[in-house]
Design a protein around this motif. Structure first.
Motif, PDB file in Angstrom:
ATOM      1  N   ARG A  72       0.856  -1.193   0.000  1.00 33.80           N
ATOM      2  CA  ARG A  72       0.000   0.000   0.000  1.00 33.80           C
ATOM      3  C   ARG A  72       0.890   1.242   0.000  1.00 33.80           C
ATOM      4  O   ARG A  72       1.801   1.368   0.818  1.00 33.80           O
ATOM      5  CB  ARG A  72      -0.916   0.004   1.232  1.00 33.80           C
ATOM      6  CG  ARG A  72      -1.904  -1.165   1.219  1.00 33.80           C
ATOM      7  CD  ARG A  72      -2.893  -1.078   2.357  1.00 33.80           C
ATOM      8  NE  ARG A  72      -3.743   0.093   2.275  1.00 33.80           N
ATOM      9  CZ  ARG A  72      -4.825   0.181   1.490  1.00 33.80           C
ATOM     10  NH1 ARG A  72      -5.160  -0.839   0.728  1.00 33.80           N
ATOM     11  NH2 ARG A  72      -5.564   1.264   1.476  1.00 33.80           N
ATOM     12  N   PRO A  73       0.638   2.169  -0.922  1.00 32.85           N
ATOM     13  CA  PRO A  73       1.492   3.357  -1.034  1.00 32.85           C
ATOM     14  C   PRO A  73       1.433   4.218   0.227  1.00 32.85           C
ATOM     15  O   PRO A  73       0.407   4.275   0.908  1.00 32.85           O
ATOM     16  CB  PRO A  73       0.886   4.116  -2.231  1.00 32.85           C
ATOM     17  CG  PRO A  73       0.054   3.113  -2.950  1.00 32.85           C
ATOM     18  CD  PRO A  73      -0.441   2.158  -1.919  1.00 32.85           C
ATOM     19  N   ARG A  74       2.541   4.875   0.503  1.00 30.64           N
ATOM     20  CA  ARG A  74       2.588   5.834   1.603  1.00 30.64           C
ATOM     21  C   ARG A  74       2.440   7.228   1.000  1.00 30.64           C
ATOM     22  O   ARG A  74       3.376   7.796   0.451  1.00 30.64           O
ATOM     23  CB  ARG A  74       3.914   5.718   2.354  1.00 30.64           C
ATOM     24  CG  ARG A  74       4.083   4.384   3.083  1.00 30.64           C
ATOM     25  CD  ARG A  74       5.370   4.352   3.869  1.00 30.64           C
ATOM     26  NE  ARG A  74       5.547   3.104   4.606  1.00 30.64           N
ATOM     27  CZ  ARG A  74       6.581   2.815   5.388  1.00 30.64           C
ATOM     28  NH1 ARG A  74       7.563   3.716   5.532  1.00 30.64           N
ATOM     29  NH2 ARG A  74       6.654   1.658   6.000  1.00 30.64           N
ATOM     30  N   ARG A  75       1.235   7.743   1.074  1.00 28.57           N
ATOM     31  CA  ARG A  75       0.954   9.058   0.491  1.00 28.57           C
ATOM     32  C   ARG A  75      -0.076   9.763   1.354  1.00 28.57           C
ATOM     33  O   ARG A  75      -1.074   9.176   1.749  1.00 28.57           O
ATOM     34  CB  ARG A  75       0.441   8.905  -0.939  1.00 28.57           C
ATOM     35  CG  ARG A  75       0.232  10.225  -1.669  1.00 28.57           C
ATOM     36  CD  ARG A  75      -0.232   9.976  -3.091  1.00 28.57           C
ATOM     37  NE  ARG A  75       0.809   9.400  -3.908  1.00 28.57           N
ATOM     38  CZ  ARG A  75       1.704  10.128  -4.583  1.00 28.57           C
ATOM     39  NH1 ARG A  75       1.666  11.452  -4.529  1.00 28.57           N
ATOM     40  NH2 ARG A  75       2.621   9.537  -5.321  1.00 28.57           N
ATOM     41  N   ARG A  76       0.187  11.011   1.664  1.00 25.88           N
ATOM     42  CA  ARG A  76      -0.731  11.784   2.493  1.00 25.88           C
ATOM     43  C   ARG A  76      -1.901  12.266   1.652  1.00 25.88           C
ATOM     44  O   ARG A  76      -1.764  12.505   0.454  1.00 25.88           O
ATOM     45  CB  ARG A  76      -0.002  12.978   3.118  1.00 25.88           C
ATOM     46  CG  ARG A  76       1.123  12.580   4.068  1.00 25.88           C
ATOM     47  CD  ARG A  76       1.823  13.818   4.620  1.00 25.88           C
ATOM     48  NE  ARG A  76       0.902  14.613   5.431  1.00 25.88           N
ATOM     49  CZ  ARG A  76       0.666  14.386   6.718  1.00 25.88           C
ATOM     50  NH1 ARG A  76       1.274  13.393   7.337  1.00 25.88           N
ATOM     51  NH2 ARG A  76      -0.178  15.153   7.384  1.00 25.88           N
ATOM     52  N   TYR A  84      -2.202   8.190  -5.535  1.00 24.91           N
ATOM     53  CA  TYR A  84      -2.262   7.071  -4.584  1.00 24.91           C
ATOM     54  C   TYR A  84      -2.834   5.843  -5.286  1.00 24.91           C
ATOM     55  O   TYR A  84      -2.296   4.727  -5.168  1.00 24.91           O
ATOM     56  CB  TYR A  84      -3.126   7.444  -3.378  1.00 24.91           C
ATOM     57  CG  TYR A  84      -3.427   6.269  -2.472  1.00 24.91           C
ATOM     58  CD1 TYR A  84      -2.543   5.928  -1.460  1.00 24.91           C
ATOM     59  CD2 TYR A  84      -4.586   5.501  -2.637  1.00 24.91           C
ATOM     60  CE1 TYR A  84      -2.805   4.839  -0.628  1.00 24.91           C
ATOM     61  CE2 TYR A  84      -4.850   4.424  -1.822  1.00 24.91           C
ATOM     62  CZ  TYR A  84      -3.952   4.093  -0.814  1.00 24.91           C
ATOM     63  OH  TYR A  84      -4.213   3.018  -0.009  1.00 24.91           O
ATOM     64  N   SER A  87      -0.421   4.369  -7.931  1.00 29.21           N
ATOM     65  CA  SER A  87       0.627   3.562  -7.308  1.00 29.21           C
ATOM     66  C   SER A  87       0.085   2.230  -6.812  1.00 29.21           C
ATOM     67  O   SER A  87       0.718   1.178  -6.982  1.00 29.21           O
ATOM     68  CB  SER A  87       1.264   4.332  -6.143  1.00 29.21           C
ATOM     69  OG  SER A  87       1.904   5.506  -6.588  1.00 29.21           O
ATOM     70  N   THR A 118     -10.456  -3.019   3.063  1.00 29.36           N
ATOM     71  CA  THR A 118      -9.574  -1.843   3.121  1.00 29.36           C
ATOM     72  C   THR A 118     -10.272  -0.556   2.695  1.00 29.36           C
ATOM     73  O   THR A 118      -9.668   0.519   2.744  1.00 29.36           O
ATOM     74  CB  THR A 118      -8.351  -2.049   2.205  1.00 29.36           C
ATOM     75  OG1 THR A 118      -8.784  -2.101   0.840  1.00 29.36           O
ATOM     76  CG2 THR A 118      -7.621  -3.339   2.555  1.00 29.36           C
ATOM     77  N   ASP A 121     -10.592   2.666   5.157  1.00 32.50           N
ATOM     78  CA  ASP A 121      -9.418   3.540   5.207  1.00 32.50           C
ATOM     79  C   ASP A 121      -9.288   4.355   3.923  1.00 32.50           C
ATOM     80  O   ASP A 121      -8.918   5.537   3.954  1.00 32.50           O
ATOM     81  CB  ASP A 121      -8.151   2.703   5.411  1.00 32.50           C
ATOM     82  CG  ASP A 121      -8.079   2.093   6.802  1.00 32.50           C
ATOM     83  OD1 ASP A 121      -8.773   2.595   7.710  1.00 32.50           O
ATOM     84  OD2 ASP A 121      -7.347   1.102   6.970  1.00 32.50           O
ATOM     85  N   THR A 122      -9.600   3.727   2.793  1.00 34.72           N
ATOM     86  CA  THR A 122      -9.487   4.432   1.519  1.00 34.72           C
ATOM     87  C   THR A 122     -10.530   5.535   1.407  1.00 34.72           C
ATOM     88  O   THR A 122     -10.258   6.618   0.878  1.00 34.72           O
ATOM     89  CB  THR A 122      -9.634   3.445   0.351  1.00 34.72           C
ATOM     90  OG1 THR A 122      -8.778   2.325   0.561  1.00 34.72           O
ATOM     91  CG2 THR A 122      -9.264   4.110  -0.955  1.00 34.72           C
ATOM     92  N   PHE A 125      -9.261   8.411   3.279  1.00 31.39           N
ATOM     93  CA  PHE A 125      -8.234   9.078   2.489  1.00 31.39           C
ATOM     94  C   PHE A 125      -8.877  10.002   1.458  1.00 31.39           C
ATOM     95  O   PHE A 125      -8.454  11.157   1.278  1.00 31.39           O
ATOM     96  CB  PHE A 125      -7.354   8.028   1.802  1.00 31.39           C
ATOM     97  CG  PHE A 125      -6.337   8.596   0.852  1.00 31.39           C
ATOM     98  CD1 PHE A 125      -5.095   9.016   1.311  1.00 31.39           C
ATOM     99  CD2 PHE A 125      -6.607   8.710  -0.504  1.00 31.39           C
ATOM    100  CE1 PHE A 125      -4.150   9.544   0.432  1.00 31.39           C
ATOM    101  CE2 PHE A 125      -5.678   9.236  -1.382  1.00 31.39           C
ATOM    102  CZ  PHE A 125      -4.451   9.655  -0.906  1.00 31.39           C
TER     103      PHE A 125
END
Length: 219
Positions: A72-76, A84, A87, A118, A121-122, A125
């Motif tokens: 899972r990408p690390r993107r703010r 995101y 990736s 998931t 959480d998405t 985001f």
């Protein structure tokens, strides 16, 4: 139903990893419970500590390849939120193509709830990135359909180069398609990446999210 042994000799994770090893190296047709037991150095009844049947093992193989092993990408959160998903889609593609022989397993045994787990959480985001809730299902369902369909179709085909994306094109009877292939600068991976990006930016344009993204970036 075969009786379960009194004491497990292997772990569930080890059985799944061994199953993937067999499918990767020998093909799906070679996979069976006796073959798996031999690979693990146990008798077949030991597998019934963890799995009710072969289908349950294959479901866990699908869960690992399409879920657990996908980074899972690390993107703010922010105005560049589509990257995101680009990736993540590329990571999904990489994991699937690493196990091409398992593509039929994914078609038949991919757990429907795999991605839903998931999505909370998405969705957070997306909300934190300024994307309204009424677009979340459109984005999540669209990404799921696009990624699974495209990558699995690629996985069941032989690996291609830019010139063989459409195989067996005849320059005499199909000159326009042949010219399109010659003019195409993108690899299969790049085509997939741009397809995902186009889908997401289409949503941005259709719903006037560009102004909102700019406002978020300059706030």
């Amino acid at each position: 139903m075969m009786a379960r042994p009194s004491k497990p000799l292997i772990s569930r994770a080890a059985a799944v990893a061994a199953s993937i090893d067999i499918i990767d190296s020998e093909g799906l047709d070679a996979f069976s419970l006796p073959r798996l037991a031999k690979h693990l150095g146990v008798r077949a009844p030991s597998l019934y500590h963890h799995f009710s049947d072969k289908n349950e093992i294959l479901t866990e193989v699908a869960r690992f390849i399409a879920g657990t092993s996908v980074a899972r990408p690390r993107r703010r959160p922010g105005p560049d939120w589509p990257e995101y998903f680009v990736s993540l889609a590329l990571n999904f593609r990489q994991s699937i193509l690493r196990h091409r022989n398992a593509a039929p397993v994914l078609l038949q045994h991919l757990p429907r709830e795999l991605f839903v787990d998931t999505y909370e959480d998405t969705a957070r985001f997306l909300l934190d990135s300024g994307v309204p809730a009424e677009l979340h299902v459109r984005i999540l369902d669209g990404m799921e359909t696009l990624a699974i369909g495209t990558v699995l179709m690629e996985a069941v085909r032989p690996p291609s180069t830019k010139s063989t994306i459409f195989p067996n094109v005849d320059r005499v009877s199909q000159p326009l398609l042949a010219e399109a292939l010659t003019s195409n600068p993108l690899t299969q991976k790049q085509l997939f990446e741009e397809m995902v990006r186009s889908f997401l930016h289409g949503i941005i344009r259709d719903h006037d999210l560009e102004d909102q993204s700019t406002a978020t970036a300059t706030a």
